[in-house]
Write a protein that holds these residues in place. Structure first.
Motif, PDB file in Angstrom:
ATOM      1  N   ALA A  69       1.603  11.889 127.425  1.00 30.89           N
ATOM      2  CA  ALA A  69       2.907  10.366 127.308  1.00 30.89           C
ATOM      3  C   ALA A  69       3.364  11.044 125.759  1.00 30.89           C
ATOM      4  O   ALA A  69       4.689  10.686 126.009  1.00 30.89           O
ATOM      5  CB  ALA A  69       1.530   9.238 128.042  1.00 30.89           C
ATOM      6  N   VAL A  70       2.541  10.868 124.889  1.00 25.81           N
ATOM      7  CA  VAL A  70       3.108  10.726 123.987  1.00 25.81           C
ATOM      8  C   VAL A  70       3.756  12.138 123.605  1.00 25.81           C
ATOM      9  O   VAL A  70       4.602  12.198 122.724  1.00 25.81           O
ATOM     10  CB  VAL A  70       2.360   9.850 122.608  1.00 25.81           C
ATOM     11  N   GLY A  71       2.945  13.066 123.691  1.00 26.04           N
ATOM     12  CA  GLY A  71       4.189  14.259 123.814  1.00 26.04           C
ATOM     13  C   GLY A  71       3.327  14.980 122.359  1.00 26.04           C
ATOM     14  O   GLY A  71       4.389  15.554 121.462  1.00 26.04           O
ATOM     15  N   GLY A  72       2.888  14.558 122.142  1.00 22.52           N
ATOM     16  CA  GLY A  72       1.582  15.193 120.656  1.00 22.52           C
ATOM     17  C   GLY A  72       0.322  14.939 120.956  1.00 22.52           C
ATOM     18  O   GLY A  72      -0.073  14.004 120.729  1.00 22.52           O
ATOM     19  N   GLY A 119       1.744   5.123 119.970  1.00 23.05           N
ATOM     20  CA  GLY A 119       2.506   5.294 120.938  1.00 23.05           C
ATOM     21  C   GLY A 119       3.688   3.683 121.083  1.00 23.05           C
ATOM     22  O   GLY A 119       3.721   3.164 121.958  1.00 23.05           O
ATOM     23  N   LEU A 120       3.991   3.093 119.486  1.00 20.43           N
ATOM     24  CA  LEU A 120       5.297   2.239 120.064  1.00 20.43           C
ATOM     25  C   LEU A 120       6.361   3.126 120.357  1.00 20.43           C
ATOM     26  O   LEU A 120       7.391   2.352 120.933  1.00 20.43           O
ATOM     27  CB  LEU A 120       5.647   1.806 118.541  1.00 20.43           C
ATOM     28  N   GLY A 121       6.436   3.968 120.284  1.00 27.29           N
ATOM     29  CA  GLY A 121       7.853   4.811 121.360  1.00 27.29           C
ATOM     30  C   GLY A 121       8.131   5.144 121.757  1.00 27.29           C
ATOM     31  O   GLY A 121       8.170   4.452 123.001  1.00 27.29           O
ATOM     32  N   LYS A 122       6.506   5.887 122.693  1.00 26.89           N
ATOM     33  CA  LYS A 122       7.033   6.103 123.800  1.00 26.89           C
ATOM     34  C   LYS A 122       4.643   6.454 124.539  1.00 26.89           C
ATOM     35  O   LYS A 122       4.118   6.360 123.163  1.00 26.89           O
ATOM     36  CB  LYS A 122       7.085   7.334 124.641  1.00 26.89           C
TER      37      LYS A 122
END
Lengths: 240, 124
Positions: A69-72, A119-122
């Motif tokens: 989900a976070v992408g990294g 995970g603030l961004g996504k």
């Protein structure tokens, strides 16, 4: 019956047979009890370990979700932002039949959150879920740790008790053996003393008899040759 | 036989030696703790394929004998395997040593030092 070498040294009497029989019975009862206890304990630890396996699998899966989900990778960020433990354990003691068993209890301190920005961004939701999953997993681990520590300490106690019992038993046997030997020695000493005394008395008697017979022999020599022996034995009897 | 209170009174943290995923997850649960500077010490160690066995052993020693504030030490089973002799000879009650599975290495009860001790004790 393989080990003739480690056979217990037993004095073959009816009394020690009874003693050994009761010993064997006690040992068997104790062994049965221990075995039952061990089975229960092993089962509990085994169950807990299996549960841990499942829980950790689920937790790892939720972490994979976060990564997706976070992408990294968030590993580095998480490691850097860890400052103060939110999840801690408290140790308390439980008294189980005279043995103090420590138990861990988990608790969370309120107020500090090191991962507010993770995970603030996504993927914030996934992070939140992952944290909850891992918190549950750690709770299971803490439970298991309590169980395991209890086992380790019980193990020690059992060993110490065993050793103590065996030692006292051995001491007892040693004392018995020592006492027996002393008795035997006493008896032997008494016997030899008695024998010595007897011998001395006999020798003295013989000497005196000889002296007496020497004195009388000159008188009786003319009467008869056989009277000599008779006279000697009579004299010895008189002195006794 | 009760362990003296000093042996466990201050033990309130968990420590972890594990691969990156395990450590990250456990840190997310909130077990991570860094002592205040100047000698800030972490209570976790990330091990990958490049980490030397000596470094693992050193961390193991630090968590089990030097630090007195750790109640439970978690270690990935495949990492425990690398310092197996140390793990097997560790018999103290505190801190409790717990072998945990990792993502890539499923849990094998046969290798667990405590379970083996359980079996050995009861002669199975």
């Amino acid at each position: 019956m393989s080990g003739a070498g480690n056979r217990e040294a037993v004095f073959p009497t009816r009394q020690s047979l009874g003693l050994m029989k009761s010993k064997l019975k006690g040992a068997q009862t104790g062994h049965d009890l221990l075995k039952r206890k061990s089975e229960a304990l092993t089962k509990r630890i085994d169950e807990a370990k299996r549960k841990m396996g499942r829980v950790m699998q689920i937790a790892a899966f939720s972490l994979a979700e976060v990564t997706y989900a976070v992408g990294g990778d968030i590993g580095y960020q998480v490691q850097e932002s860890a400052k103060s433990a939110r999840f801690r354990v408290r140790t308390k003691q439980e008294n189980v039949s005279g043995v103090f068993l420590p138990a861990f209890e988990s608790y969370t301190t309120d107020g500090n959150n090191d991962f507010g920005l993770t995970g603030l961004g996504k993927g914030g939701q996934q992070v939140q879920r992952c944290r909850e999953t891992y918190a549950r997993a750690v709770e299971t681990l803490v439970e298991l740790a309590s169980l395991q520590t209890a086992f380790v300490i019980l193990d020690e106690v059992i060993k110490v008790v065993n050793r103590r019992d065996i030692n006292s038993e051995l001491d007892e046997l040693d004392r018995e053996e020592f006492f027996r030997l002393k008795k035997v020695q006493n008896k032997k000493q008494r016997d030899t003393a008695a024998q010595d005394a007897e011998m001395r008395v006999k020798r003295e008697a013989a000497e005196k008899a000889e002296a007496a017979s020497g004195a009388t022999s000159s008188d009786k020599e003319n009467e008869s040759g056989t009277g000599d022996i008779l006279g000697e034995s009579e004299d010895a009897d008189v002195i006794f | 036989m009760a362990a003296p209170a000093s042996a466990y009174k201050d033990r309130q943290f968990l420590a972890v030696i594990g691969d990156e995923d395990s450590v990250t997850g456990l840190l997310l649960a909130g077990i991570g703790h860094v002592t205040s500077p100047p000698d800030s010490q972490k209570n976790f160690l990330v091990v990958d394929s490049k980490t030397e066995n000596a470094a693992i052993e050193e961390a193991f020693n630090r968590f089990t004998t030097e630090r007195k504030d750790i109640g439970i030490l978690l270690i990935n089973q495949h990492i425990a395997e690398r310092i197996r002799h140390r793990v097997d000879t560790y018999t103290a009650a505190f801190p409790a040593l717990l072998e945990i599975p990792s993502k890539d290495h499923p849990y094998d009860p046969e290798k667990d030092s405590v379970l083996r001790r359980v079996r050995r004790l009861f002669g199975e």
